[in-house]
Motif scaffolding. Structure first.
Motif, short mmCIF file in Angstrom:
data_model
loop_
_atom_site.label_atom_id
_atom_site.label_comp_id
_atom_site.label_asym_id
_atom_site.label_seq_id
_atom_site.Cartn_x
_atom_site.Cartn_y
_atom_site.Cartn_z
N ALA A 1 0.79 -1.23 -0.10
CA ALA A 1 0.10 -0.10 -0.01
C ALA A 1 0.95 1.28 0.23
O ALA A 1 0.56 2.08 -0.77
N THR A 2 1.86 1.22 0.83
CA THR A 2 2.88 2.46 0.85
C THR A 2 3.39 2.74 -0.57
O THR A 2 3.50 3.95 -0.90
N PHE A 3 3.90 1.52 -1.25
CA PHE A 3 4.46 1.62 -2.57
C PHE A 3 3.51 2.39 -3.45
O PHE A 3 3.99 3.39 -4.43
N PHE A 4 2.26 1.96 -3.40
CA PHE A 4 1.30 2.56 -4.62
C PHE A 4 0.93 3.90 -3.95
O PHE A 4 0.49 4.78 -4.98
N GLY B 1 -5.75 -0.24 2.53
CA GLY B 1 -5.64 0.33 3.93
C GLY B 1 -4.50 1.28 4.26
O GLY B 1 -4.35 1.34 5.65
N HIS B 2 -3.78 1.98 3.38
CA HIS B 2 -2.70 2.77 4.01
C HIS B 2 -3.42 4.24 4.46
O HIS B 2 -4.57 4.54 3.88
N GLU B 3 -2.63 4.68 5.47
CA GLU B 3 -3.09 5.65 6.29
C GLU B 3 -3.01 7.02 5.48
O GLU B 3 -3.84 8.02 5.69
N LYS B 4 -2.09 7.23 4.47
CA LYS B 4 -1.93 8.64 3.87
C LYS B 4 -2.63 8.68 2.69
O LYS B 4 -2.96 9.59 2.17
N ALA B 5 -3.05 7.32 2.03
CA ALA B 5 -3.86 7.66 0.74
C ALA B 5 -5.11 8.32 0.79
O ALA B 5 -5.29 8.95 -0.05
N PRO B 6 -6.05 8.31 1.84
CA PRO B 6 -7.20 9.14 1.76
C PRO B 6 -6.88 10.31 1.95
O PRO B 6 -7.74 11.36 1.07
N THR B 7 -5.70 11.02 2.49
CA THR B 7 -5.55 12.22 2.61
C THR B 7 -5.15 12.72 1.23
O THR B 7 -5.46 13.90 0.74
N ASN B 8 -4.18 12.03 0.46
CA ASN B 8 -3.73 12.44 -0.76
C ASN B 8 -4.63 12.44 -1.47
O ASN B 8 -4.73 13.44 -2.43
N LEU B 9 -5.54 11.57 -1.75
CA LEU B 9 -7.03 11.49 -2.47
C LEU B 9 -7.72 12.69 -2.22
O LEU B 9 -8.33 13.30 -3.17
N GLY B 10 -7.88 12.98 -0.94
CA GLY B 10 -8.67 14.31 -0.49
C GLY B 10 -8.27 15.63 -1.23
O GLY B 10 -8.94 16.31 -1.58
N MET B 11 -6.74 15.49 -1.24
CA MET B 11 -6.18 16.88 -1.83
C MET B 11 -6.53 17.10 -3.32
O MET B 11 -6.85 18.05 -3.87
N LEU B 12 -6.86 15.83 -4.03
CA LEU B 12 -7.19 15.99 -5.55
C LEU B 12 -8.67 16.62 -5.53
O LEU B 12 -8.81 17.32 -6.36
#
Length: 543
Positions: free
Chosen positions: A282-285, A316-327
């Motif tokens: 998940a971190t990789f993607f 389940g990555h913790e940062k991905a929702p935040t990154n997607l939220g910025m988009l």
């Protein structure tokens, strides 16, 4: 774990192999600051003739030459950087030495300190001091090292081709490639970002093109400020970029390459061990999503960024929702949806992403997708500060500095900006510098303000150069220097600051009025210049 018992040191900069010399890449390229197009064409034609003549002499002596013949070899060398035959033995290295080390990021005055322990541990080095072909002698000749009439883009293929040829030759021989990098991922942390290095565009490309069955790539980061997260993200980006550059199908590339990374001080490269294996998790993607979102080594692509963020979030990555939220907040690649952004930030905060509280707080502070609520904003900022986020320090400090929803408190603002600065934030030192510039809760101190503006600029903040430029334009804490101010504003523009555009426009107004004043009076009047500087500054603020 990998112990470097035998290393092939192949420095990624062509300066080391004798083509051109300089203390840094910037100084090396400085030979081409004043190109002469017509003279350049003559120099290149002469170089082609010399290469062809040298090749023909080698042929007469029974040496190996290009299959296409000497004329084709000369054209390929100069125009495409394609050296089919350079020298018969370029390396002082026994056949059992098969480990390739590509080296990127060190200045010439640091190089010997790194080479010495590697040699002592049995490593071998590139040797072009005694080339065994006339072509090799030619390419090391002083007149070839200069070509001062040509711009760098005109001869880029020629210089870069040397490094590419060596990397390709040795990657085909070795199943182990190590890349030691002295740069940082963030612009400003080092004089160049690691995604803009010679190895990245050329040597690594050659390495992935040349490998046969299996390839182990070890990325060693020597910059002291690289965190484990930085290293993981950078390695993910390097992996994906190498895959895109490679002619090998993606499935085979993924199955036949192993990527590892770790940190090691440059003076300890001879004893360095790799600590981490890059996992396609998940971190990789999430890292790949950031790669396309920020345009690191590839063109900006919001669609691919969203796809990788969504995949990472599903895993389940913790940062991905935040990154997607910025988009969704910016409408980059998706329809702008502030409520969706808020939901994603809340999910990111629930999963433990340190950045999410700060981004949620900004939505409440600005009333974006929610009713404006300074109290809620403050609560989220405080959560971010407690979790160790740097952006939250700046956001909360700004509330206290300007009295936004709280009683104005310069001491509290200063403490938060200092905390953000200590944690490595790029914006906090600029706002802390503004307090020293304005004398807010501290004595006015232009020198201290300059130091903090410089620190923010070094860390990549866009307002840092603007603040520095104003100091140079007004001669506050530094000697007055309009050219330096102009340079700072241009850096701010490159980093996306609209304010820098206004400041540069205002500086143009200064120059115009100074020229008129000089033409009318016939004398340079510092007082008049100061008057026009203040007028331009006020007009820039009005814009």
């Amino acid at each position: 774990m990998l112990a470097f018992t035998s290393l092939l040191l192949l420095v990624s900069s062509h300066r080391v192999i004798g083509l051109r010399r300089g203390n840094t890449e910037g100084q090396t390229r400085g030979n081409f600051l004043e190109p002469d197009a017509s003279r350049c064409e003559e120099e290149l034609k002469l170089l082609k003739r010399k290469i062809q003549h040298s090749c023909e002499e080698d042929q007469q002596d029974g040496k190996t030459i290009s299959d296409g013949g000497c004329e084709a070899e000369a054209e390929a060398v100069v125009s495409d950087g394609d050296y089919e035959v350079w020298s018969q033995s370029l390396l002082r290295c026994s056949q059992d030495k098969t480990h390739l080390l590509l080296w990127s990021g060190y200045q010439d005055d640091e190089r010997e300190a790194v080479l010495r322990p590697l040699r002592q541990q049995g490593g071998c080095v590139l040797s072009s001091q005694d080339p065994d072909t006339r072509l090799g002698q030619l390419l090391n000749a002083p007149e070839v090292n200069t070509l001062k009439s040509c711009s760098f883009p005109k001869v880029k293929a020629f210089w870069v081709g040397a490094s590419r040829q060596f990397a390709s030759t040795w990657a085909a021989r070795s199943q182990n490639v190590t890349v030691a990098i002295g740069y940082h991922t963030q612009q400003g942390r080092s004089y160049k970002t690691l995604f803009d290095t010679v190895f990245y565009r050329s040597e690594l490309k050659a390495a992935v093109q040349a490998f046969r069955d299996k390839l182990r790539v070890n990325i060693i980061f020597t910059h002291p400020d690289m965190t484990e997260g930085d290293m993981d993200g950078a390695t993910s980006v390097i992996y994906e970029r190498a895959q895109l550059l490679s002619p090998v199908p993606a499935e085979k590339f993924q199955a036949s390459t192993t990527w590892c990374f770790g940190h090691c001080a440059k003076e300890n490269l001879a004893f360095c061990q790799i600590q981490h294996l890059l996992a396609k998790d998940a971190t990789f993607f999430s890292n790949l999503g950031s790669m396309f979102f920020q345009g690191l080594g590839v063109a900006h692509n919001s669609q691919k960024a969203r796809e990788f963020f969504e995949l990472s979030m599903e895993m389940g990555h913790e940062k991905a929702p935040t990154n997607l939220g910025m988009l969704y907040q910016t409408g980059d690649g998706v329809a702008e949806d502030l409520r969706k952004a808020k939901e994603l930030y809340e999910l990111g905060m629930k999963r433990g992403d340190d950045r999410a509280p700060d981004l949620l707080g900004r939505l409440y502070q600005r009333g974006q997708g929610v009713a404006q609520d300074f109290r809620r904003a403050k609560e989220f900022y405080e959560i971010g500060v407690d979790r160790g986020d740097t952006g939250a320090c700046y956001s909360l400090g700004k509330m206290y500095q300007h009295g936004l929803g709280v009683a104005r408190d310069f001491q509290k603002a200063r403490e938060l900006f200092e905390l953000g600065t200590q944690r490595g934030d790029a914006t906090s030192p600029v706002f802390l510098g503004s307090m020293y510039y304005l004398g807010q809760g501290v004595a006015k101190d232009f020198r201290r303000a300059r130091e903090l503006f410089e620190l923010g600029t070094q860390r990549g903040d866009s307002m840092g150069p603007c603040s520095l430029g104003l100091l140079y334009q007004k001669g506050q804490g530094v000697p007055e220097d309009l050219k330096k101010a102009e340079e700072m504003y241009e850096i701010g523009i490159e980093r996306g600051s609209d304010f820098a555009v206004q400041l540069l426009w205002g500086l143009g107004y200064v120059y115009e009025q100074m020229a008129r004043d000089f033409k009318v009076s016939g004398a340079y009047d510092p007082l008049t210049q100061e008057h026009y500087q203040d007028a331009a500054y006020n007009k820039a603020k009005e814009l």
